[in-house]
Design an enzyme around this catalytic site. Structure first.
Site, short mmCIF file in Angstrom:
data_model
loop_
_atom_site.label_atom_id
_atom_site.label_comp_id
_atom_site.label_asym_id
_atom_site.label_seq_id
_atom_site.Cartn_x
_atom_site.Cartn_y
_atom_site.Cartn_z
N ALA A 239 0.86 -1.19 0.00
CA ALA A 239 0.00 0.00 0.00
C ALA A 239 0.89 1.24 0.00
O ALA A 239 2.06 1.16 0.40
CB ALA A 239 -0.86 -0.01 1.26
N GLY B 224 0.65 -5.20 0.75
CA GLY B 224 -0.45 -5.25 -0.21
C GLY B 224 0.00 -5.82 -1.55
O GLY B 224 -0.81 -6.37 -2.30
N GLU C 234 -0.34 -9.38 -1.17
CA GLU C 234 -1.78 -9.68 -1.08
C GLU C 234 -2.42 -9.67 -2.47
O GLU C 234 -3.26 -10.52 -2.78
CB GLU C 234 -2.45 -8.68 -0.13
CG GLU C 234 -2.02 -8.94 1.33
CD GLU C 234 -2.47 -7.86 2.28
OE1 GLU C 234 -2.12 -6.68 2.04
OE2 GLU C 234 -3.16 -8.17 3.26
N GLU D 227 4.01 -5.51 7.29
CA GLU D 227 3.12 -4.52 7.92
C GLU D 227 3.45 -4.25 9.38
O GLU D 227 3.35 -3.11 9.84
CB GLU D 227 1.65 -4.97 7.80
CG GLU D 227 1.06 -4.79 6.39
CD GLU D 227 1.31 -5.99 5.48
OE1 GLU D 227 2.16 -6.83 5.81
OE2 GLU D 227 0.65 -6.07 4.43
#
Ligand code: 3H9
Length: 705
Positions: free
Chosen positions: A63, A109, A112, A132
């Site tokens: 992200a 992310g 992911e 994270e």
């Protein structure tokens, strides 16, 4: 505006290239563009499958971390996470095979997204990770649910609680990826996608059951992880939340597990831990930017190095260079000194081998890069010299005059001094533009901070080269000004002063250390001195006395000198601030130290009292912040966040608190200022608020804006 996701077709396979420099982070519009491209493939009769790849040096690095600062409430975080989950579900629902082609890193992310693809092909030197927790959060886009379905509980817990990326080969054997590519990642990924299309296969990670089938084993692994984390996580919350989320993969179905993950994610992203760690992420990168040293400043390539002084610091610095493959000359005055230094270096490497951190071959290879010498032969070929001789200005003047004559014109002349004026010996070199402080922290081969001290005439090229050297050595370089004791030790002096005064007022050594370790420091001030050596501190005080200085303004406690006079040098003599049983490093409270503190308190007319832990932390942190504010207002640090980086990497200040200046912002500057005023009333005028602190508090601002 360049397209965020490019769409090309090669032999009926679409290549979707995410192009969002520098690291393809999932900034505004990126995930939307990926989803749209996947939908376009599904609707395109001329295409049978697709490969998702990143442009530039990496796959998707996660992200966009800047977004977290905009998520102020739990509701905002939940909404964002829900949107991301839904997009990834739609990608996973694609009717044609989706293959992620991973080079560089697939992080957070990024991984992911890759796990929402049907298959993953990885370059042999790439890695995947869920870092994270290093930002105070947990994976918020299905990572805690899809990862255990691919690799099982143990590795999912390891990755989500430790944050360390996993290299390609391990990712393959664990089941996170399906193929390690050969020389051409894209070719191999396209071939893989085509084969899957031909076989009519699409595989949804969320539908996999094998690795989560043994529910009780998964739950037990989570319970074991909680027990370990209770001992190791130093007050961090995110690793524990990551375990809670992973557990849900074993106890709930995918939809409910995902909802649990979103809920936990929302709790983390609005926490102070997250704000502090995100602050540190950007602070570490900002530190490499010096306003008057542009990005394109020429950098001297460092091929060969030399270190002067084979003592503890010199030896550690030589190891730091050799560890990254740079050959280094190690010079001292006589053969005995050099051989002693070399023997210590060998012992250090052997201990790494014994702990399994290094192979015997690597030991031989690395050691062979260090050449002992007692002369300046070979110095004409080196690109950098780091002087780590005794703290003696006359000696340093001679060394720098020699270096100015002997080394080539482009050679950087660095000094590891921790207290002397760079400008003074810079002049002696005749090449002050190339003279700079490279202040390492002990042990120099381990500690991450490199304080880069610019002198009055240090050139931009020398500064830019020093920052590049820091990066190459795996250090965090921070450029500071040439003030007395520079930034790290100047601030440490105030931290220590306050600890000593609290001791005289009635706190005990274990109490002070305990309050600070509970705050998050890896070791308290007294435990730290027992490791570093009370004799070392004494020698520094003697040296400072000889040049008419003290380490910190304010009352000077005589307790450390008393310990020195008793031969209590710390762990190495079996006694210091604590007592130690032979062969043990367990710190044992010694009431004799309390007695000495009481005697010294009486001499200074200090009334002893009960001191509580909150006061210990508040006083010490306030002293640290106030001195940091002075450093900043005097212009010796570029920005408050540089000071945070210095203190976190130099002395192990907890990153999840964000460094002393960020911590002060979280406490609130008006509160910090009020404390200083209260301490002045109670303890004396040596408590003076820094002008900058008063100004920012009055303006309702913080050090970091
Ligand atoms: C996440 O993904 C949460 C999810 O679960 C889902 C939520 C719903 N964002 O480090 P470098 C910038 S959390 C924004 O010097 P390197 C960086 O600031 C995220 N910016 O390069 C720098 O900018 P500048 C999980 C980012 O080659 C520039 O890129 N992901 C981001 O030494 C170069 O960075 C991570 O934690 C980002 N995500 O290392 C990965 N990443 O030049 C964090 C980098 O202006 N990133 N920037 O100073 C890294 O670990 C390293 O940057 C990486 C490259 C290994 C990728």
């Amino acid at each position: 505006m360049p397209e965020l996701v490019r769409y090309d077709v090669r032999d009926r396979v679409a290549i979707l290239t995410v192009d969002n420099p520098p690291v393809n982070a999932l900034g505004p519009g990126v995930l939307e563009a990926i989803e749209a491209a996947v939908a376009r493939v599904c609707a395109d009769p001329g295409v049978d499958a697709m490969v998702l790849i990143g442009a530039g040096s990496t796959f998707i690095a996660g992200a966009d971390i800047r977004i977290f600062g905009t998520l102020k409430t739990r509701e905002q975080s939940l909404a964002r996470s829900e949107g991301t989950h839904a997009r990834l579900l739609r990608i996973e629902e694609a009717t044609k095979p989706v293959v992620a082609a991973i080079h560089g890193n697939a992080l957070g992310g990024g991984l992911e997204v890759a796990m929402a693809c049907h298959y993953r092909v990885i370059a042999p030197d790439a890695s995947v990770g869920q870092p994270e927790v290093t930002l105070g959060i947990i994976p918020g886009a299905g990572g805690t649910q899809r990862l255990p379905r691919l690799c099982g509980a143990d590795l999912a817990i390891e990755m989500c609680t430790g944050g360390k990326p996993v290299p390609a080969a391990r990712a393959l054997s664990a089941g996170i990826v399906d193929l390690v590519a050969g020389a051409n990642l894209l070719d191999d990924a396209v071939a893989f996608a085509r084969a899957k299309a031909a076989a009519g296969e699409t595989r949804k990670t969320r539908a996999l059951v094998e690795k989560i089938a043994d529910r009780s084993a998964g739950v037990a692994a989570c319970a074991a992880a909680r027990t370990t984390l209770a001992k190791t996580s130093r007050g961090l919350q995110a690793p524990l939340k990551a375990v809670d989320a992973i557990e849900a993969a074993f106890t709930l179905d995918f939809a409910a597990g995902s909802a649990r993950e979103r809920d936990l994610f929302a709790g983390c992203v609005t926490s102070t831990e997250c704000r502090a760690l995100v602050h540190m992420f950007f602070a570490e990168r900002e530190a490499a930017k010096v306003p008057d040293v542009p990005k394109d400043t020429p950098v001297t390539p460092i091929v060969r190095a030399a270190v002067i002084g084979a003592g503890t610091m010199g030896g550690g610095i030589a190891m730091a260079y050799a560890n990254v493959g740079i050959p280094v000359l190690l010079k001292d005055v006589d053969d005995g000194a050099v051989q002693r230094g070399l023997a210590t270096i060998r012992r250090n490497y052997e201990s790494s081998v014994a702990k399994g951190r290094m192979t015997s071959e690597a030991l031989q290879r690395t050691l062979a890069l260090i050449t002992p010498t007692t002369t300046y032969d070979g110095f004409e070929d080196v690109d950098i010299v780091v002087e780590a001789a005794f703290e003696d200005m006359a000696l340093k003047r001679v060394i720098f005059a020699d270096l100015g004559r002997i080394t080539k014109a482009s050679c950087i002349l660095a000094s590891n001094t921790s207290s002397l004026d760079i400008d003074e010996f810079a002049r002696a070199s005749g090449r002050p533009g190339q003279v700079i402080g490279h202040h390492f922290f002990s042990p120099a081969n381990v500690m991450k901070l490199l304080e880069i001290v610019r002198g009055r005439e240090t050139s931009r090229e020398t500064i830019a080269t020093s920052l590049a050297v820091a990066k190459r050595l795996g250090k965090v370089g921070v450029v500071v000004g040439n003030c007395f004791a520079f930034v790290a030790n100047r601030m440490l002096a105030y931290y220590m002063r306050e600890a000593l005064l609290l001791l005289e007022e009635g706190a005990t050594v274990p109490q002070i250390d305990g309050a600070l370790t509970a705050f998050g420091m890896p070791v308290g001030p007294f435990g730290m001195q027992d490791i570093a050596g009370i004799d070392v501190g004494w020698r520094i005080r003697q040296f400072l006395k000889s040049i008419g200085k003290t380490r910190a303004e304010g009352p000077q406690s005589a307790v450390p000198d008393r310990l020195y006079e008793m031969g209590r040098y710390g762990q190495k003599t079996g006694a210091g601030w604590y007592r130690y049983e032979p062969g043990s490093r367990e710190r044992i409270h010694d009431p004799l130290v309390d007695q000495i503190a009481a005697e010294e308190a009486a001499k200074r007319g200090v009334t002893r009292r009960q001191v509580d832990d909150d006061e210990i932390v508040a006083r010490i942190m306030t002293a640290l912040t106030n001195e940091g504010a002075r450093v900043l207002e005097e212009g010796y640090a570029t920005r408050a966040s540089d000071i945070d980086v210095v203190y976190c990497h130099g002395f192990g200040y907890p990153r999840h608190v964000g460094g002393p200046m960020f911590y002060a912002d979280t406490v609130g500057l008006p509160t910090v200022l009020a404390r200083i005023k209260e301490y002045r009333e109670r303890h004396g005028n040596y408590w003076k608020p820094a002008g900058l602190l008063e100004k920012l508090a009055a303006e309702g601002r913080g050090f970091n804006g």
